[in-house]
Design a protein around this motif. Sequence first.
Motif, short mmCIF file in Angstrom:
data_model
loop_
_atom_site.label_atom_id
_atom_site.label_comp_id
_atom_site.label_asym_id
_atom_site.label_seq_id
_atom_site.Cartn_x
_atom_site.Cartn_y
_atom_site.Cartn_z
N LEU A 1 5.32 3.28 -3.95
CA LEU A 1 5.38 4.69 -4.34
C LEU A 1 5.50 4.79 -5.85
O LEU A 1 6.23 4.02 -6.47
CB LEU A 1 6.59 5.37 -3.68
CG LEU A 1 6.87 6.82 -4.09
CD1 LEU A 1 5.79 7.74 -3.54
CD2 LEU A 1 8.23 7.28 -3.61
N TYR A 2 4.76 5.73 -6.43
CA TYR A 2 4.85 5.99 -7.87
C TYR A 2 5.63 7.29 -8.07
O TYR A 2 5.19 8.36 -7.65
CB TYR A 2 3.46 6.09 -8.49
CG TYR A 2 2.72 4.77 -8.48
CD1 TYR A 2 2.94 3.83 -9.48
CD2 TYR A 2 1.82 4.48 -7.46
CE1 TYR A 2 2.27 2.61 -9.47
CE2 TYR A 2 1.15 3.25 -7.45
CZ TYR A 2 1.38 2.34 -8.45
OH TYR A 2 0.71 1.12 -8.42
N GLU B 1 0.84 -1.19 0.00
CA GLU B 1 0.00 0.00 0.00
C GLU B 1 0.88 1.24 0.00
O GLU B 1 2.02 1.22 0.46
CB GLU B 1 -0.90 0.00 1.23
CG GLU B 1 -1.85 -1.20 1.29
CD GLU B 1 -2.69 -1.19 2.55
OE1 GLU B 1 -2.46 -0.31 3.41
OE2 GLU B 1 -3.57 -2.06 2.69
N THR B 2 0.32 2.33 -0.52
CA THR B 2 1.09 3.57 -0.63
C THR B 2 1.11 4.37 0.67
O THR B 2 1.97 5.23 0.85
CB THR B 2 0.50 4.46 -1.73
OG1 THR B 2 -0.88 4.73 -1.44
CG2 THR B 2 0.60 3.77 -3.08
N ASP B 3 0.19 4.11 1.57
CA ASP B 3 0.08 4.95 2.77
C ASP B 3 0.61 4.28 4.03
O ASP B 3 0.44 4.81 5.12
CB ASP B 3 -1.38 5.36 2.98
CG ASP B 3 -2.32 4.16 3.06
OD1 ASP B 3 -1.85 3.04 2.83
OD2 ASP B 3 -3.52 4.36 3.34
N SER B 4 1.24 3.12 3.90
CA SER B 4 1.80 2.46 5.08
C SER B 4 3.02 1.65 4.69
O SER B 4 3.10 1.12 3.59
CB SER B 4 0.75 1.55 5.74
OG SER B 4 0.37 0.51 4.87
N PHE C 1 9.52 0.76 -4.21
CA PHE C 1 8.90 0.09 -3.06
C PHE C 1 9.88 -0.28 -1.95
O PHE C 1 9.47 -0.82 -0.92
CB PHE C 1 8.18 -1.18 -3.52
CG PHE C 1 9.08 -2.19 -4.17
CD1 PHE C 1 9.66 -3.21 -3.44
CD2 PHE C 1 9.34 -2.12 -5.53
CE1 PHE C 1 10.49 -4.14 -4.04
CE2 PHE C 1 10.17 -3.05 -6.15
CZ PHE C 1 10.75 -4.05 -5.39
N LEU C 2 11.16 0.00 -2.09
CA LEU C 2 12.16 -0.32 -1.07
C LEU C 2 12.54 0.96 -0.32
O LEU C 2 12.85 1.98 -0.94
CB LEU C 2 13.39 -0.95 -1.70
CG LEU C 2 13.15 -2.30 -2.41
CD1 LEU C 2 14.37 -2.71 -3.21
CD2 LEU C 2 12.78 -3.37 -1.40
N VAL C 3 12.52 0.88 1.02
CA VAL C 3 12.73 2.08 1.83
C VAL C 3 13.88 1.85 2.81
O VAL C 3 13.85 0.91 3.61
CB VAL C 3 11.46 2.45 2.63
CG1 VAL C 3 11.69 3.75 3.40
CG2 VAL C 3 10.25 2.56 1.71
N LEU C 4 14.90 2.71 2.73
CA LEU C 4 16.00 2.75 3.69
C LEU C 4 15.91 4.07 4.47
O LEU C 4 15.40 5.06 3.95
CB LEU C 4 17.36 2.66 2.99
CG LEU C 4 17.75 1.32 2.37
CD1 LEU C 4 19.04 1.48 1.58
CD2 LEU C 4 17.92 0.25 3.45
N PRO C 5 16.42 4.10 5.70
CA PRO C 5 16.41 5.35 6.46
C PRO C 5 17.18 6.45 5.73
O PRO C 5 18.30 6.23 5.26
CB PRO C 5 17.08 4.98 7.79
CG PRO C 5 16.91 3.50 7.91
CD PRO C 5 16.97 2.98 6.49
N HIS C 6 16.59 7.63 5.65
CA HIS C 6 17.24 8.80 5.08
C HIS C 6 17.68 8.56 3.63
O HIS C 6 18.73 9.04 3.19
CB HIS C 6 18.45 9.23 5.93
CG HIS C 6 18.16 9.29 7.39
ND1 HIS C 6 17.27 10.20 7.94
CD2 HIS C 6 18.62 8.54 8.43
CE1 HIS C 6 17.21 10.03 9.25
NE2 HIS C 6 18.02 9.02 9.58
#
Length: 200
Positions: free
Chosen positions: A76-77, A59-62, A150-155
């Motif tokens: 995220l797009y 999901e885009t919001d969580s 779609f992959l998230v790392l800190p900062h």
Amino acid sequence: MSHSSTTTATAGRTAPGGRRSSAPRAMTRSAALVLVVAIAAVLFVLDQVTKHWAEANLETDSARPLLGELLQLRLLYNSGAAWGMGSGITPVVTILQLAIAAGVVVFAIRAVRSPWYAVTLGLILGGALGNIHDRLLRAPGPFRGWVVDFLVLPHWPVFNVADMGVVSGAILLVLLSILGLPTAPAPDEPARETPAGERR
């Protein structure tokens, strides 16, 4: 030069029995291109498969933890480049990516005979093609498509497998340049034996 000196000079290039040593040799043009294309194709497929998975499961919001707080998943797009830059000039970003991909192909054909550089260019090309696919074929239209991240790392900006390929390839390219490794290693010279007692 005596026979013993000649033997010493050719040591390291020719193994006993007249066989070549295991020193790195230049690839043929065809072999280098096959390696570049194979790596690019594998990375492209992996990128597209993971993007389809992300759209179907995220999901885009969580954010969903993958490795705790270190690595998370969130859809995220992205209409721009890294950190959202260029979101208002998506066609320009797309054209720039096409130019990079074309430059990689031309460079590979004309200059690359090293397996290390072939791997490097394969990573860059595969990553570039993965995001170019999104720019050309996803909504809202050709040259304006949004890239799936779609992959998230800190900062760090949200990214995808294609971005990993481009960044890894760029880092390898810098390292190879620093180490001074040539894009086309010189081929091994054939051993030349000097008859005993003959001086050169």
